[in-house]
Design a protein around this motif. Sequence first.
Motif, PDB file in Angstrom:
ATOM      1  N   PRO A 261       0.826  -1.212   0.000  1.00  0.00           N
ATOM      2  CA  PRO A 261       0.000   0.000   0.000  1.00  0.00           C
ATOM      3  C   PRO A 261       0.861   1.262   0.000  1.00  0.00           C
ATOM      4  CG  PRO A 261      -0.791  -1.577   1.623  1.00  0.00           C
ATOM      5  CD  PRO A 261       0.531  -2.094   1.135  1.00  0.00           C
ATOM      6  N   ILE A 262       0.378   2.298  -0.674  1.00  0.00           N
ATOM      7  CA  ILE A 262       1.121   3.558  -0.769  1.00  0.00           C
ATOM      8  C   ILE A 262       1.439   4.148   0.608  1.00  0.00           C
ATOM      9  CG2 ILE A 262       1.062   5.938  -1.610  1.00  0.00           C
ATOM     10  CD1 ILE A 262       1.459   3.850  -3.781  1.00  0.00           C
ATOM     11  N   PRO A 263       0.485   4.174   1.569  1.00  0.00           N
ATOM     12  CA  PRO A 263       0.815   4.714   2.897  1.00  0.00           C
ATOM     13  C   PRO A 263       1.968   3.968   3.562  1.00  0.00           C
ATOM     14  CG  PRO A 263      -1.553   4.526   2.648  1.00  0.00           C
ATOM     15  CD  PRO A 263      -0.950   3.822   1.470  1.00  0.00           C
ATOM     16  N   LEU A 269       9.073   2.977   4.010  1.00  0.00           N
ATOM     17  CA  LEU A 269      10.165   2.973   3.034  1.00  0.00           C
ATOM     18  C   LEU A 269      10.709   4.366   2.812  1.00  0.00           C
ATOM     19  CD1 LEU A 269      11.896   1.456   0.973  1.00  0.00           C
ATOM     20  CD2 LEU A 269      10.059   1.775  -0.702  1.00  0.00           C
ATOM     21  N   GLY A 270       9.818   5.288   2.491  1.00  0.00           N
ATOM     22  CA  GLY A 270      10.250   6.658   2.192  1.00  0.00           C
ATOM     23  C   GLY A 270      11.014   7.311   3.328  1.00  0.00           C
ATOM     24  N   ILE A 271      10.512   7.140   4.557  1.00  0.00           N
ATOM     25  CA  ILE A 271      11.157   7.765   5.718  1.00  0.00           C
ATOM     26  C   ILE A 271      12.572   7.238   5.900  1.00  0.00           C
ATOM     27  CG2 ILE A 271      11.129   7.901   8.246  1.00  0.00           C
ATOM     28  CD1 ILE A 271       8.105   8.043   8.119  1.00  0.00           C
TER      29      ILE A 271
END
Length: 293
Positions: A261-263, A269-271
Amino acid sequence: MKKKLIVTDILTICIIILLSLITIIGISSFSTDKSYFIINQYEDNVKIFGNGIYAHDSYFKAPIFIGSDFTMLFLVVPMMIISLIGEIKKRTIKSKLVLTTVMGTVLYYSTSIVFGVTYNYLHLAYIALFSSSFFTFIILVKSINSDDLRKMQKWILPSNGLSIFLILSGISLFVAWLPDIISSLINGKSLSLIEVYTTEITYVLDIGIISPLIFICLFYLKKNEGIGDILLAIILKLCQIIGIMLPIQTFFQTIAGIKIPIPALITKLGIFVLLATFAAYFNTKFYKNIDLV
């Protein structure tokens, strides 16, 4: 003059061999055509990977383990070899510190697999890797003269930017994993991805050890004690490697057909990739300011 091998050199060589063996077998397990379903201890329907060393691990987790194996084999093993050669040749505080930081990452990985992977025929190898990396890491940390390291460091620590980075890193581990735990407790159910496992080792390590270690590091840096410098170098190295490992894990999950899921991609992952970028910057600055003269 011929360089004589010491105990940590020999242990590191053994660790490199063990790590290479374990990760090669792990990577060779990747296959998506042997999966099957079972009912777990929580009466949930769970898809099992069904192939190789991870045959009895969940279909969701096995690609993560394989992504970790890939990162360790093609990134960390070469780093270990290079840092070991540098330590044998130079025997400086800096060379010893570099080897220690890489060993810290191996310890994190070995802890994850020895407690997190479903029992398989590599279990004794997992124990050997965990034990050898644990004791080698302790010996290496003890062998570094923290007072001398503090005197050699020209960068005034902690800077405002580094302090903010460490605080955000420590908090981010809670932000990433705590909602899953709180949600399960409120709903009176197990973790959503507990699957065939009894606990989530990543939560234990990140929330119980790494996050407190980050704040302990900041405390010692503010006290101007050399142990803070050692902890900082270890944390920065681990943060960088995890920032590389997570996208690789996600890649293996994606080619296995698992949709994230994007969230979850943003928070988990992004953090970490963003923090790894800053860690790389601070790590470069840290070593550039070590005066060996």
